[in-house]
Design an enzyme around this catalytic site. Structure first.
Site, PDB file in Angstrom:
ATOM      1  N   LYS A 154       0.820  -1.207   0.000  1.00 50.97           N
ATOM      2  CA  LYS A 154       0.000   0.000   0.000  1.00 50.97           C
ATOM      3  C   LYS A 154       0.869   1.280   0.000  1.00 50.97           C
ATOM      4  O   LYS A 154       2.078   1.214   0.251  1.00 50.97           O
ATOM      5  CB  LYS A 154      -0.927  -0.034   1.223  1.00 50.97           C
ATOM      6  CG  LYS A 154      -1.924  -1.195   1.179  1.00 50.97           C
ATOM      7  CD  LYS A 154      -2.928  -1.100   2.314  1.00 50.97           C
ATOM      8  CE  LYS A 154      -3.922  -2.227   2.262  1.00 50.97           C
ATOM      9  NZ  LYS A 154      -4.982  -2.088   3.290  1.00 50.97           N
ATOM     10  N   TYR A 204     -12.756  -1.686  -3.340  1.00 57.21           N
ATOM     11  CA  TYR A 204     -13.208  -1.790  -1.943  1.00 57.21           C
ATOM     12  C   TYR A 204     -14.728  -1.629  -1.813  1.00 57.21           C
ATOM     13  O   TYR A 204     -15.210  -1.264  -0.737  1.00 57.21           O
ATOM     14  CB  TYR A 204     -12.488  -0.739  -1.096  1.00 57.21           C
ATOM     15  CG  TYR A 204     -11.070  -1.138  -0.725  1.00 57.21           C
ATOM     16  CD1 TYR A 204     -10.812  -2.248   0.070  1.00 57.21           C
ATOM     17  CD2 TYR A 204      -9.983  -0.394  -1.165  1.00 57.21           C
ATOM     18  CE1 TYR A 204      -9.522  -2.619   0.424  1.00 57.21           C
ATOM     19  CE2 TYR A 204      -8.675  -0.749  -0.810  1.00 57.21           C
ATOM     20  CZ  TYR A 204      -8.468  -1.864  -0.027  1.00 57.21           C
ATOM     21  OH  TYR A 204      -7.186  -2.229   0.336  1.00 57.21           O
ATOM     22  N   PHE A 209     -15.225   4.012   7.707  1.00 59.12           N
ATOM     23  CA  PHE A 209     -13.842   4.339   7.312  1.00 59.12           C
ATOM     24  C   PHE A 209     -13.658   4.389   5.792  1.00 59.12           C
ATOM     25  O   PHE A 209     -12.546   4.627   5.315  1.00 59.12           O
ATOM     26  CB  PHE A 209     -12.848   3.335   7.919  1.00 59.12           C
ATOM     27  CG  PHE A 209     -13.117   1.884   7.561  1.00 59.12           C
ATOM     28  CD1 PHE A 209     -12.720   1.353   6.341  1.00 59.12           C
ATOM     29  CD2 PHE A 209     -13.759   1.047   8.462  1.00 59.12           C
ATOM     30  CE1 PHE A 209     -12.962   0.031   6.010  1.00 59.12           C
ATOM     31  CE2 PHE A 209     -14.011  -0.290   8.137  1.00 59.12           C
ATOM     32  CZ  PHE A 209     -13.612  -0.796   6.918  1.00 59.12           C
ATOM     33  N   ARG A 239      -2.450 -14.622   4.647  1.00 63.59           N
ATOM     34  CA  ARG A 239      -3.083 -13.864   5.734  1.00 63.59           C
ATOM     35  C   ARG A 239      -2.342 -14.089   7.059  1.00 63.59           C
ATOM     36  O   ARG A 239      -2.234 -13.177   7.877  1.00 63.59           O
ATOM     37  CB  ARG A 239      -4.570 -14.213   5.837  1.00 63.59           C
ATOM     38  CG  ARG A 239      -5.330 -13.612   4.659  1.00 63.59           C
ATOM     39  CD  ARG A 239      -6.778 -14.004   4.645  1.00 63.59           C
ATOM     40  NE  ARG A 239      -7.558 -13.291   5.639  1.00 63.59           N
ATOM     41  CZ  ARG A 239      -7.986 -12.042   5.511  1.00 63.59           C
ATOM     42  NH1 ARG A 239      -7.674 -11.333   4.438  1.00 63.59           N
ATOM     43  NH2 ARG A 239      -8.721 -11.483   6.441  1.00 63.59           N
ATOM     44  N   THR A 251      -5.458  -7.247  10.619  1.00 63.14           N
ATOM     45  CA  THR A 251      -5.690  -5.955   9.958  1.00 63.14           C
ATOM     46  C   THR A 251      -5.137  -4.810  10.794  1.00 63.14           C
ATOM     47  O   THR A 251      -4.517  -3.880  10.281  1.00 63.14           O
ATOM     48  CB  THR A 251      -7.210  -5.752   9.736  1.00 63.14           C
ATOM     49  OG1 THR A 251      -7.715  -6.889   9.043  1.00 63.14           O
ATOM     50  CG2 THR A 251      -7.490  -4.495   8.936  1.00 63.14           C
ATOM     51  N   ARG A 267       2.601  -6.927   8.891  1.00 65.73           N
ATOM     52  CA  ARG A 267       1.957  -5.733   9.446  1.00 65.73           C
ATOM     53  C   ARG A 267       2.562  -5.332  10.790  1.00 65.73           C
ATOM     54  O   ARG A 267       2.673  -4.140  11.094  1.00 65.73           O
ATOM     55  CB  ARG A 267       0.449  -5.957   9.556  1.00 65.73           C
ATOM     56  CG  ARG A 267      -0.237  -5.851   8.199  1.00 65.73           C
ATOM     57  CD  ARG A 267      -1.691  -6.186   8.282  1.00 65.73           C
ATOM     58  NE  ARG A 267      -2.396  -5.929   7.027  1.00 65.73           N
ATOM     59  CZ  ARG A 267      -3.510  -6.557   6.677  1.00 65.73           C
ATOM     60  NH1 ARG A 267      -4.036  -7.471   7.485  1.00 65.73           N
ATOM     61  NH2 ARG A 267      -4.104  -6.263   5.542  1.00 65.73           N
ATOM     62  N   ASN A 308      -2.043   0.058   6.771  1.00 69.27           N
ATOM     63  CA  ASN A 308      -1.569  -1.229   7.283  1.00 69.27           C
ATOM     64  C   ASN A 308      -0.665  -1.992   6.305  1.00 69.27           C
ATOM     65  O   ASN A 308      -0.626  -3.219   6.307  1.00 69.27           O
ATOM     66  CB  ASN A 308      -2.745  -2.076   7.784  1.00 69.27           C
ATOM     67  CG  ASN A 308      -3.706  -2.462   6.683  1.00 69.27           C
ATOM     68  OD1 ASN A 308      -3.550  -2.020   5.548  1.00 69.27           O
ATOM     69  ND2 ASN A 308      -4.684  -3.290   7.012  1.00 69.27           N
ATOM     70  N   HIS A 321      -2.203  -5.504   1.545  1.00 65.28           N
ATOM     71  CA  HIS A 321      -3.514  -6.142   1.416  1.00 65.28           C
ATOM     72  C   HIS A 321      -3.304  -7.598   1.058  1.00 65.28           C
ATOM     73  O   HIS A 321      -2.356  -7.945   0.369  1.00 65.28           O
ATOM     74  CB  HIS A 321      -4.319  -5.460   0.298  1.00 65.28           C
ATOM     75  CG  HIS A 321      -5.535  -6.224  -0.104  1.00 65.28           C
ATOM     76  ND1 HIS A 321      -6.715  -6.147   0.600  1.00 65.28           N
ATOM     77  CD2 HIS A 321      -5.755  -7.115  -1.112  1.00 65.28           C
ATOM     78  CE1 HIS A 321      -7.617  -6.945   0.033  1.00 65.28           C
ATOM     79  NE2 HIS A 321      -7.054  -7.537  -1.014  1.00 65.28           N
ATOM     80  N   GLU A 378      -9.860 -10.272  -7.613  1.00 60.55           N
ATOM     81  CA  GLU A 378      -8.872  -9.205  -7.414  1.00 60.55           C
ATOM     82  C   GLU A 378      -7.704  -9.344  -8.392  1.00 60.55           C
ATOM     83  O   GLU A 378      -7.155  -8.341  -8.867  1.00 60.55           O
ATOM     84  CB  GLU A 378      -8.393  -9.222  -5.959  1.00 60.55           C
ATOM     85  CG  GLU A 378      -9.498  -8.825  -4.979  1.00 60.55           C
ATOM     86  CD  GLU A 378      -9.082  -8.955  -3.520  1.00 60.55           C
ATOM     87  OE1 GLU A 378      -7.931  -9.329  -3.238  1.00 60.55           O
ATOM     88  OE2 GLU A 378      -9.938  -8.666  -2.660  1.00 60.55           O
TER      89      GLU A 378
END
Ligand code: CMP
Length: 150
Positions: free
Chosen positions: A22, A62, A70, A98, A104, A115, A125, A128, A139
């Site tokens: 990100k 998203y 948010f 993950r 998250t 993270r 964070n 993704h 995706e």
């Protein structure tokens, strides 16, 4: 040489996940260190690009969060600078990735996760990761055409 040998190998896209490094992590030059962790965990790269999401594309990506409080902040953040998008392959890619990235919210992420090491907060964070095999396919297609996947 037989013509078939020139054709790209067709492989099924199973065992994949989609990641984004990100804008927070990219702008702090963490991309290399994050990629090291991804390789060390046994993932291989099927596709990768440096790009920047437009507001429209970020809202599309998203869309599932569009009613969340948010959402507007998330779109502002995700369009604030370049990202690296990549399709990663490994057995059990979605779940294993993950685990590798952690919760998250980095405050809840386990030691050794991406993270925990690189994220600032629940919004900024660092990375993704797709949350299901079905979303990984969606995706992956969002960012890459068939010719961009190897
Ligand atoms: P990501 O895995 O990309 O999926 C949705 C994103 O929304 C998530 O990472 C966070 O960046 C963001 N997000 C999720 N929950 C919150 C929250 N409570 N507050 C702010 N941002 C959030």
């Amino acid at each position: 040489m037989r013509s078939e040998t020139l054709k790209p190998k067709k492989r099924r896209m199973s065992n994949i996940t989609l990641t984004m490094i990100k804008p927070d992590a990219f702008s702090k030059n963490f991309s290399g260190k994050i990629m090291d962790k991804i390789y060390d965990a046994g993932f291989t790269i099927r596709a990768m690009k440096l790009t920047r999401l437009s507001e429209e594309r970020a809202k599309q990506f998203y869309a599932v969060h569009s009613e969340r409080p948010f959402f507007n902040d998330l779109i502002r953040f995700m369009t604030s600078g370049p990202i690296i998008a990549a399709i990663l392959e490994k057995d059990n890619a979605v779940d294993d990735f993950r685990k590798l990235i952690g919760s998250t919210n980095p405050e809840e992420a386990e030691e050794g996760t991406i993270r925990k090491a690189f994220a600032e907060n629940i919004e900024r964070n660092a990375v993704h990761g797709s949350d299901s095999n079905e979303n990984a396919q969606i995706e992956a297609s969002f960012f890459f055409s068939g010719k961009e996947i190897f």
